[in-house]
Each structure stands twice: as structure tokens, then as C-alpha cells.
Motif scaffolding. Structure first.
Motif, PDB file in Angstrom:
ATOM      1  N   VAL A 181       0.850  -1.151   0.176  1.00 41.55           N
ATOM      2  CA  VAL A 181       0.130   0.172   0.026  1.00 41.55           C
ATOM      3  C   VAL A 181       0.967   1.208   0.011  1.00 41.55           C
ATOM      4  N   ALA A 182       1.906   1.374   0.847  1.00 44.19           N
ATOM      5  CA  ALA A 182       2.646   2.411   1.026  1.00 44.19           C
ATOM      6  C   ALA A 182       3.537   2.707  -0.349  1.00 44.19           C
ATOM      7  N   ARG A 195      -1.607  -1.843  13.424  1.00 46.95           N
ATOM      8  CA  ARG A 195      -0.651  -0.603  13.209  1.00 46.95           C
ATOM      9  C   ARG A 195       0.259  -0.874  12.307  1.00 46.95           C
ATOM     10  N   ALA A 196       0.593   0.378  11.559  1.00 47.17           N
ATOM     11  CA  ALA A 196       1.780   0.189  10.440  1.00 47.17           C
ATOM     12  C   ALA A 196       2.531   1.488  10.992  1.00 47.17           C
ATOM     13  N   VAL A 197       3.952   1.501  10.612  1.00 49.49           N
ATOM     14  CA  VAL A 197       4.780   2.424  10.834  1.00 49.49           C
ATOM     15  C   VAL A 197       5.654   2.549   9.482  1.00 49.49           C
ATOM     16  N   VAL A 198       5.756   3.627   9.062  1.00 50.02           N
ATOM     17  CA  VAL A 198       6.509   3.776   7.664  1.00 50.02           C
ATOM     18  C   VAL A 198       7.728   4.798   7.916  1.00 50.02           C
ATOM     19  N   VAL A 250       3.996   7.739  10.713  1.00 57.68           N
ATOM     20  CA  VAL A 250       5.088   8.085   9.421  1.00 57.68           C
ATOM     21  C   VAL A 250       6.236   8.839   9.969  1.00 57.68           C
ATOM     22  N   ARG A 251       7.394   8.205   9.963  1.00 57.03           N
ATOM     23  CA  ARG A 251       8.567   8.737  10.605  1.00 57.03           C
ATOM     24  C   ARG A 251       9.521   9.058   9.593  1.00 57.03           C
ATOM     25  N   LEU A 252       9.867  10.660   9.686  1.00 59.06           N
ATOM     26  CA  LEU A 252      10.795  10.998   8.876  1.00 59.06           C
ATOM     27  C   LEU A 252      12.276  10.911   9.235  1.00 59.06           C
ATOM     28  N   VAL A 293      12.103   7.282  -1.581  1.00 61.09           N
ATOM     29  CA  VAL A 293      11.815   7.876  -0.504  1.00 61.09           C
ATOM     30  C   VAL A 293      11.244   6.909   0.456  1.00 61.09           C
ATOM     31  N   LEU A 294      10.624   5.930   0.112  1.00 62.26           N
ATOM     32  CA  LEU A 294      10.106   4.929   1.200  1.00 62.26           C
ATOM     33  C   LEU A 294      11.323   3.991   1.611  1.00 62.26           C
ATOM     34  N   ARG A 295      11.590   4.170   2.794  1.00 62.21           N
ATOM     35  CA  ARG A 295      12.782   3.492   3.428  1.00 62.21           C
ATOM     36  C   ARG A 295      12.535   2.380   4.088  1.00 62.21           C
ATOM     37  N   GLY A 296      11.106   2.210   4.782  1.00 63.07           N
ATOM     38  CA  GLY A 296      10.872   1.042   5.426  1.00 63.07           C
ATOM     39  C   GLY A 296       9.569   0.861   5.848  1.00 63.07           C
TER      40      GLY A 296
END
Length: 169
Positions: free
Chosen positions: A20-21, A49-52, A85-87, A39-42
């Protein structure tokens, strides 16, 4: 990359969340996904729960908020109750992270993709940029910044068309 978040990640939920991400479109270049750009790293997920983790092309990239919002919307629509979403700014994004498919999509869209690898060391040599419309190497940089800060504005001297060139970082 940041270490996996504290959650009981499941392989199937993580694959679903990553799929999805990875499909989220870049708001500045709508033919590319954030996965095409690198840009999508992990992505980590359990059933609720989802962490991106994302790394923007520039630390001050104005598209970051839109990307974050699009990720939250896409993942909540996919059934995840919580989305974080983590930057991550280090290591800094590089065009080396772009996929070959992303480079092809840029060329087809009329933006000259970066070529080669990011330079290492203090010496930078300007190389010819191939026109994405006619293929000529007879081009010149008109402005260091194009339609977005990660692109420069070029002109083809052969077909006289202006075009963006994705800068090498």
C-alpha cells in the motif's frame, strides 16, 4: 534506516502495508511513486498498526506533508487503525535510491532522469544532460532550480524545448 519500531510485526501485515505504501504517488511528479523515488525507506506492521519511514529528497521538501497525509490515508483505507510516519534525514536521500523503473517513468514524462551515481568528493564536473524529448546532448542549464527544488531547468538547443532534469544527490 531506523530500527524496527516496537510492535509485534507480522510478515503478512508488513507485506500488505508495504504494498500500500509503495503505491503512494509523489505529489510533485505524479507519474512516480515514493517507492520509485527511493523515498520509502522502511515499513513495519502488525494487524492494526503500521509504521512507515520516509526520507525526503530534500530536508526542506515541501511535499513531505502531502506524502505523510497520503500514506496515512492509504494505510487507514487499507484497514490499519494506527499509522505512524517517521521522517528520517540521515542518511540523506540520494538519486542512487531511485529505481530503474522510476528513471524510465521520468524520461517518458519529459523529465531527464539523473544518470550515474552521486559524486563522492569535492570535485563536480558538469556532464551533458540528454533531452528527454529528442535525445540530443546539446543542452544547457537555464536555472539551477526547476519546477521543484530537486530539479534544474534545462533547454535543448536541438529541439528548443525546455525540460526539467532531476538533480543528482
Amino acid at each position: 534506516m531506523v530500527s524496527a519500531p516496537t510492535l509485534h510485526a507480522s510478515a503478512s501485515a508488513t507485506v500488505r502495508a508495504r504494498t500500500v505504501a509503495a503505491a503512494v504517488v509523489d505529489p510533485e511528479v505524479p507519474v512516480l511513486t515514493i517507492d520509485d523515488l527511493g523515498v520509502l525507506r522502511g515499513v513495519w506492521a502488525d494487524e492494526r498498526r503500521a509504521v512507515v519511514e520516509i526520507t525526503p529528497t530534500y530536508s526542506g521538501c515541501p511535499a513531505v506533508d502531502a506524502i505523510r497525509d497520503d500514506l496515512v490515508l492509504a494505510l487507514t483505507d487499507a484497514g490499519f487503525d494506527e499509522v505512524e510516519v517517521r521522517l528520517t534525514l540521515a542518511p540523506a536521500w540520494t538519486t542512487d535510491w531511485m529505481s530503474d523503473d522510476g528513471r524510465r517513468k521520468l524520461r517518458e514524462y519529459g523529465i531527464a532522469p539523473p544518470t550515474g551515481r552521486a559524486a563522492v568528493g569535492p570535485i563536480r564536473v558538469a556532464l551533458a544532460v540528454k533531452c528527454p524529448r529528442c535525445g540530443s546532448l546539446d543542452t544547457r542549464e537555464l536555472a539551477r532550480f526547476g519546477s521543484t527544488s530537486c530539479k534544474a531547468l534545462y533547454e535543448c538547443r536541438a529541439c528548443l524545448e525546455p525540460f526539467d532534469h532531476f538533480k543528482v544527490h
